[in-house]
Design a protein around this motif. Structure first.
Motif, mmCIF file in Angstrom:
data_model
loop_
_atom_site.group_PDB
_atom_site.id
_atom_site.type_symbol
_atom_site.label_atom_id
_atom_site.label_comp_id
_atom_site.label_asym_id
_atom_site.label_seq_id
_atom_site.Cartn_x
_atom_site.Cartn_y
_atom_site.Cartn_z
ATOM 1 N N ARG A 43 0.852 -1.199 0.000
ATOM 2 C CA ARG A 43 0.000 0.000 0.000
ATOM 3 C C ARG A 43 0.891 1.254 0.000
ATOM 4 O O ARG A 43 1.732 1.425 0.887
ATOM 5 C CB ARG A 43 -0.889 0.009 1.241
ATOM 6 N N PRO A 44 0.737 2.142 -1.014
ATOM 7 C CA PRO A 44 1.612 3.313 -1.105
ATOM 8 C C PRO A 44 1.491 4.211 0.129
ATOM 9 O O PRO A 44 0.395 4.427 0.668
ATOM 10 C CB PRO A 44 1.100 4.036 -2.364
ATOM 11 N N ASP A 45 2.646 4.720 0.555
ATOM 12 C CA ASP A 45 2.707 5.667 1.668
ATOM 13 C C ASP A 45 2.637 7.071 1.065
ATOM 14 O O ASP A 45 3.610 7.539 0.467
ATOM 15 C CB ASP A 45 4.009 5.456 2.436
ATOM 16 N N VAL A 46 1.497 7.749 1.192
ATOM 17 C CA VAL A 46 1.258 9.023 0.484
ATOM 18 C C VAL A 46 0.843 10.106 1.470
ATOM 19 O O VAL A 46 0.099 9.843 2.426
ATOM 20 C CB VAL A 46 0.144 8.849 -0.582
ATOM 21 N N SER A 47 1.320 11.323 1.229
ATOM 22 C CA SER A 47 0.914 12.476 2.032
ATOM 23 C C SER A 47 0.826 13.707 1.130
ATOM 24 O O SER A 47 1.773 14.019 0.406
ATOM 25 C CB SER A 47 1.936 12.726 3.156
ATOM 26 N N VAL A 48 -0.329 14.388 1.163
ATOM 27 C CA VAL A 48 -0.530 15.591 0.348
ATOM 28 C C VAL A 48 -1.039 16.703 1.259
ATOM 29 O O VAL A 48 -1.896 16.478 2.124
ATOM 30 C CB VAL A 48 -1.551 15.346 -0.777
ATOM 31 N N GLY A 49 -0.498 17.920 1.069
ATOM 32 C CA GLY A 49 -0.888 19.012 1.948
ATOM 33 C C GLY A 49 -0.896 20.362 1.254
ATOM 34 O O GLY A 49 -0.548 20.498 0.077
ATOM 35 N N LEU A 50 -1.313 21.372 2.019
ATOM 36 C CA LEU A 50 -1.422 22.748 1.529
ATOM 37 C C LEU A 50 -0.232 23.554 2.041
ATOM 38 O O LEU A 50 0.018 23.607 3.259
ATOM 39 C CB LEU A 50 -2.723 23.373 2.037
ATOM 40 N N LEU A 51 0.510 24.159 1.101
ATOM 41 C CA LEU A 51 1.661 24.988 1.461
ATOM 42 C C LEU A 51 1.164 26.386 1.822
ATOM 43 O O LEU A 51 0.644 27.116 0.979
ATOM 44 C CB LEU A 51 2.647 25.059 0.285
ATOM 45 N N THR A 52 1.325 26.756 3.078
ATOM 46 C CA THR A 52 0.818 28.048 3.547
ATOM 47 C C THR A 52 1.747 29.189 3.166
ATOM 48 O O THR A 52 2.884 28.961 2.722
ATOM 49 C CB THR A 52 0.653 28.032 5.076
ATOM 50 N N ALA A 53 1.263 30.413 3.356
ATOM 51 C CA ALA A 53 2.098 31.584 3.051
ATOM 52 C C ALA A 53 3.378 31.567 3.871
ATOM 53 O O ALA A 53 4.436 32.026 3.427
ATOM 54 C CB ALA A 53 1.306 32.865 3.324
ATOM 55 N N GLY A 54 3.313 31.020 5.084
ATOM 56 C CA GLY A 54 4.495 30.967 5.944
ATOM 57 C C GLY A 54 5.459 29.843 5.615
ATOM 58 O O GLY A 54 6.530 29.762 6.217
ATOM 59 N N GLY A 55 5.095 28.953 4.688
ATOM 60 C CA GLY A 55 6.009 27.908 4.253
ATOM 61 C C GLY A 55 5.799 26.555 4.910
ATOM 62 O O GLY A 55 6.519 25.609 4.603
ATOM 63 N N SER A 56 4.842 26.433 5.814
ATOM 64 C CA SER A 56 4.563 25.127 6.414
ATOM 65 C C SER A 56 3.544 24.372 5.560
ATOM 66 O O SER A 56 2.775 24.984 4.802
ATOM 67 C CB SER A 56 4.039 25.292 7.845
ATOM 68 N N VAL A 57 3.535 23.051 5.684
ATOM 69 C CA VAL A 57 2.607 22.209 4.920
ATOM 70 C C VAL A 57 1.560 21.652 5.870
ATOM 71 O O VAL A 57 1.885 20.954 6.833
ATOM 72 C CB VAL A 57 3.353 21.058 4.218
ATOM 73 N N GLU A 58 0.303 21.983 5.595
ATOM 74 C CA GLU A 58 -0.810 21.469 6.388
ATOM 75 C C GLU A 58 -1.379 20.243 5.681
ATOM 76 O O GLU A 58 -1.912 20.346 4.577
ATOM 77 C CB GLU A 58 -1.899 22.538 6.527
ATOM 78 N N PRO A 59 -1.251 19.040 6.287
ATOM 79 C CA PRO A 59 -1.755 17.815 5.649
ATOM 80 C C PRO A 59 -3.255 17.908 5.360
ATOM 81 O O PRO A 59 -4.012 18.443 6.172
ATOM 82 C CB PRO A 59 -1.467 16.738 6.691
ATOM 83 N N ARG A 60 -3.657 17.388 4.194
ATOM 84 C CA ARG A 60 -5.076 17.341 3.819
ATOM 85 C C ARG A 60 -5.452 15.874 3.592
ATOM 86 O O ARG A 60 -4.977 15.236 2.645
ATOM 87 C CB ARG A 60 -5.301 18.159 2.547
ATOM 88 N N GLU A 61 -6.333 15.368 4.456
ATOM 89 C CA GLU A 61 -6.710 13.960 4.377
ATOM 90 C C GLU A 61 -7.458 13.651 3.076
ATOM 91 O O GLU A 61 -7.242 12.598 2.464
ATOM 92 C CB GLU A 61 -7.583 13.582 5.581
ATOM 93 N N ASP A 62 -8.342 14.574 2.656
ATOM 94 C CA ASP A 62 -9.105 14.312 1.429
ATOM 95 C C ASP A 62 -8.191 14.261 0.208
ATOM 96 O O ASP A 62 -8.343 13.391 -0.661
ATOM 97 C CB ASP A 62 -10.206 15.369 1.253
ATOM 98 N N TRP A 63 -7.220 15.181 0.137
ATOM 99 C CA TRP A 63 -6.271 15.158 -0.973
ATOM 100 C C TRP A 63 -5.414 13.892 -0.930
ATOM 101 O O TRP A 63 -5.126 13.273 -1.960
ATOM 102 C CB TRP A 63 -5.359 16.383 -0.933
ATOM 103 N N THR A 64 -4.990 13.513 0.282
ATOM 104 C CA THR A 64 -4.145 12.324 0.439
ATOM 105 C C THR A 64 -4.884 11.067 -0.003
ATOM 106 O O THR A 64 -4.332 10.233 -0.739
ATOM 107 C CB THR A 64 -3.704 12.180 1.905
ATOM 108 N N ASP A 65 -6.131 10.925 0.429
ATOM 109 C CA ASP A 65 -6.914 9.739 0.050
ATOM 110 C C ASP A 65 -7.116 9.683 -1.466
ATOM 111 O O ASP A 65 -7.029 8.607 -2.078
ATOM 112 C CB ASP A 65 -8.272 9.759 0.757
#
Length: 252
Positions: A43-65
């Motif tokens: 099962r692929p190990d996947v993580s997708v998130g939103l890059l904020t203006a400050g440069g941090s990545v906020e994980p998004r479960e819907d995008w990841t799924d």
């Protein structure tokens, strides 16, 4: 006037070519599996998130799924044309065998894969592995192979991020700064991935490939197919894999 300039900048950014690069490494004696081999794609190990203006990545479960589902579909399509008996697992329960053993193997591979990426690709070379590709999941992988009956296990890890509206606006302002000689351009969303093939008779990682890209979108079927094709489409034998580095430009 300001809004017109911003629109031009954003339009320009959208049409700039983006780069995808891969670099394979392998055991010297490795040859791509062929014939009657049995391959399990974990099962692929996947993580997708939103890059904020400050440069941090906020994980998004819907995008990841969504991205994981697209990658699994792409893997099934790609592996179907390669021969052998291949099983692509979409959940840990589909792998078969002891769930605890499977979970341990996934965690072990994540640690080993990150170590390969760090020490063979990022310049932090280990003295004992400087000119060798010698990595293993050890007896745990051999025991899993004996219990499951598979010859090889293929692991895939992918991380992706997409710029927020605030990040895009910050890039646009920075681009205008570049035009007057003050150029500090913040990075946009980026994708990184690696895949490894493990021989379950020896536990050795016999082939490894990394990918970095600013193009595509693995939340779409087409983007996931591109990722799988770039990462797994041209598996090279050991003698060639050490020099198999490719870079392509695609329109973002």
């Amino acid at each position: 006037m300001k809004s017109a300039k911003l629109a031009l900048v954003l339009t320009g950014a959208l049409v700039l070519p983006a780069c995808t690069s891969t670099k394979q490494m392998a055991d010297v004696g490795f040859t791509p599996p062929e014939g009657n081999y049995r391959l399990l794609v974990m099962r692929p190990d996947v993580s997708v998130g939103l890059l904020t203006a400050g440069g941090s990545v906020e994980p998004r479960e819907d995008w990841t799924d969504q991205a994981r589902a697209n990658i699994i579909t792409a893997l099934r399509k790609q592996q179907a044309g390669r021969g052998g008996a291949v099983k692509v697992a979409s959940a840990r329960e589909e792998v078969g065998g002891d769930p605890a053993m499977v979970a341990d193997l996934e965690r072990l591979h994540k640690a080993v894969g990150a170590s390969i990426a760090r020490h063979k690709y990022l310049g932090q070379k280990l003295p004992t592995k400087k000119d060798r590709f010698d990595w293993t999941l050890g007896r745990q992988a051999v025991a899993f192979g004996a219990a499951s009956g598979f010859d090889y296990a293929l692991f895939l890890h992918a991380e992706d991020s997409f710029s927020s509206t605030g990040r895009v606006a910050l890039q646009a302002v920075s681009f205008l700064g570049c035009m007057v000689g003050v150029c500090i351009m913040p990075k946009g969303g980026q994708r990184s991935a690696y895949a490894s093939l493990v021989d379950l008779k020896t536990g050795q990682v016999v082939w490894f490939n990394t990918l970095s890209s600013t193009a595509g979108d693995i939340r779409t079927p087409e983007g996931a197919e591109d990722l799988v094709d770039d990462l797994l489409g041209r598996m090279e034998p050991g003698a060639m894999a050490k020099s198999a580095e490719t870079s392509t430009q695609k329109k973002a």
